[in-house]
Write a protein that holds these residues in place. Structure first.
Motif, PDB file in Angstrom:
ATOM      1  N   GLU A   1      20.643 -59.076 -81.201  1.00  0.00           N
ATOM      2  CA  GLU A   1      20.440 -57.997 -80.230  1.00  0.00           C
ATOM      3  C   GLU A   1      21.081 -58.338 -78.891  1.00  0.00           C
ATOM      4  O   GLU A   1      21.719 -57.490 -78.259  1.00  0.00           O
TER       5      GLU A   1
ATOM      6  N   GLY B   1      14.263 -60.538 -77.425  1.00  0.00           N
ATOM      7  CA  GLY B   1      15.136 -59.977 -78.444  1.00  0.00           C
ATOM      8  C   GLY B   1      15.769 -61.078 -79.268  1.00  0.00           C
ATOM      9  O   GLY B   1      15.744 -62.253 -78.900  1.00  0.00           O
ATOM     10  N   THR B   2      16.333 -60.677 -80.373  1.00  0.00           N
ATOM     11  CA  THR B   2      16.986 -61.644 -81.257  1.00  0.00           C
ATOM     12  C   THR B   2      18.354 -62.016 -80.689  1.00  0.00           C
ATOM     13  O   THR B   2      18.890 -61.325 -79.804  1.00  0.00           O
TER      14      THR B   2
END
Length: 70
Positions: free
Chosen positions: A40, A36-37
């Protein structure tokens, strides 16, 4: 992350950040492994732990900025 930093992960310098967000280090490691980023993962921290107010974030940022000053 550079290898020089890896030995200290989860120790005093980083544990202060986890205490601030009320996030368990091991849970965060597991979440990061899922992918995920950064955004996130930050939102996950806010859901699992707590979301500090703008004022708390400001004070925290000033504290961390000065902590590394010396």
């Amino acid at each position: 992350m550079p290898e020089d930093y890896q030995a200290n992960l989860g120790k005093v310098s980083t544990s202060v950040a986890f205490d601030f967000c009320v996030v368990d280090y091991n849970q965060l490691v597991d979440r990061v492994k899922e992918g995920g980023t950064d955004e996130e993962i930050l939102q996950w921290c806010f859901r699992v732990g707590r979301q500090p107010s703008d004022d708390e974030i400001y004070v925290w940022n000033e504290f961390m900025r000065k902590r590394g000053w010396k």
